[in-house]
Enzyme design. Structure first.
Site, mmCIF file in Angstrom:
data_model
loop_
_atom_site.group_PDB
_atom_site.id
_atom_site.type_symbol
_atom_site.label_atom_id
_atom_site.label_comp_id
_atom_site.label_asym_id
_atom_site.label_seq_id
_atom_site.Cartn_x
_atom_site.Cartn_y
_atom_site.Cartn_z
ATOM 1 N N GLU A 174 0.169 7.342 -4.313
ATOM 2 C CA GLU A 174 1.408 7.993 -3.899
ATOM 3 C C GLU A 174 2.510 7.835 -4.938
ATOM 4 O O GLU A 174 3.281 8.771 -5.179
ATOM 5 C CB GLU A 174 1.855 7.451 -2.546
ATOM 6 C CG GLU A 174 0.957 7.905 -1.400
ATOM 7 C CD GLU A 174 1.340 7.281 -0.073
ATOM 8 O OE1 GLU A 174 2.241 6.408 -0.065
ATOM 9 O OE2 GLU A 174 0.741 7.658 0.954
ATOM 10 N N HIS B 268 2.889 12.744 4.856
ATOM 11 C CA HIS B 268 2.503 11.716 5.822
ATOM 12 C C HIS B 268 2.328 12.275 7.236
ATOM 13 O O HIS B 268 1.953 11.527 8.150
ATOM 14 C CB HIS B 268 3.530 10.583 5.835
ATOM 15 C CG HIS B 268 3.375 9.628 4.694
ATOM 16 N ND1 HIS B 268 3.878 9.894 3.431
ATOM 17 C CD2 HIS B 268 2.761 8.415 4.600
ATOM 18 C CE1 HIS B 268 3.585 8.883 2.629
ATOM 19 N NE2 HIS B 268 2.902 7.978 3.311
#
Length: 244
Positions: free
Chosen positions: A143, A176
């Site tokens: 990420e 997410h």
């Protein structure tokens, strides 16, 4: 943006959606007796997450090796010692920003503190303990490479910190898949972007992100929660006894 970065983003996207094909194939070829029960599905998701995330990280790191080394905006990197201090401080800054954003969501917008994304990850960890490697190590590394080094970095070269931080952090939150907590993820994204912009070293936000995810997972595990509740009860009894 360098073409290698586009390949990295494409690799990440393929990894994110690979479960749609891979998990049905696992059952088709006899995984768990070919029985896609809820429990078996959870195990399959965990197993494939471990495999796909690690494979993705290996590919991403190999691609990054072909990219010429350069610093953000060609700026001077902070010293190793100062960067270590920022990495440690970043963990606490991330927790603080998460707490502030969570409080705003709760008290201003009436959004509960429970995160569906976090709970889903915890459920998979309970089924496949190796999944903690993904949530606490591999995931944060990927990420930060995707959202800070590549997306934030590319935007920061052309615009300013606020715009680059906002866009990369919002995308970070959307990925997410927990949109009601978009503010929370955006706040964390800004924190990690600040650490990267400040030190010019991507491992600094990686470390802070890694530590934060590990802390959150550990605090949510049932044995730890039970222990903390027990200690809290004992402390209340002690404090209450002082006033008897």
């Amino acid at each position: 943006m360098r073409k290698q970065y586009w390949f990295i983003i494409l690799t990440y996207i393929i990894m994110q959606f690979s479960a749609l094909i891979a998990i049905p194939l696992l059952f088709k070829f006899g995984y768990a007796g070919g029985q896609p029960t809820d429990e078996n599905m959870l195990h399959a998701q965990g197993l494939w997450s471990v495999i796909s995330f690690i494979a993705c990280l290996v590919v991403v790191l190999l691609i990054l090796r072909t990219v010429p080394k350069e610093t953000l905006r060609n700026g001077q990197k902070d010293s190793i010692g100062l960067s270590i201090l920022w990495a440690i401080a970043g963990f606490f800054i991330a927790l603080f920003s998460q707490g502030i954003a969570g409080s705003i969501e709760y008290y201003v917008f009436g959004i509960g503190r429970e995160s569906e994304n976090t709970q889903a990850i915890l459920d998979v960890i309970q089924a496949v303990p190796l999944m903690i490697i993904v949530s606490s190590i591999v995931g944060p590394i990927l990420e930060e490479i995707i959202f800070r080094k590549i997306i934030f970095g590319a935007l920061y070269e052309k615009t300013n910190f606020f715009f680059a931080g906002l866009i990369s952090s919002v995308i970070f939150g959307i990925v997410h898949a927990d949109l009601k907590h978009l503010l929370l993820y955006t706040a964390m994204g800004f924190t990690f972007a600040f650490l990267y912009a400040r030190t010019k070293r991507i491992w600094v936000p990686i470390f802070a992100h890694l530590m934060m995810n590990t802390f959150v997972v550990i605090m949510q595990l049932e044995p730890v929660r039970n222990y903390l509740e027990q200690q809290s009860t004992q402390m209340q009894l002690i404090i209450g006894g002082l006033f008897l």
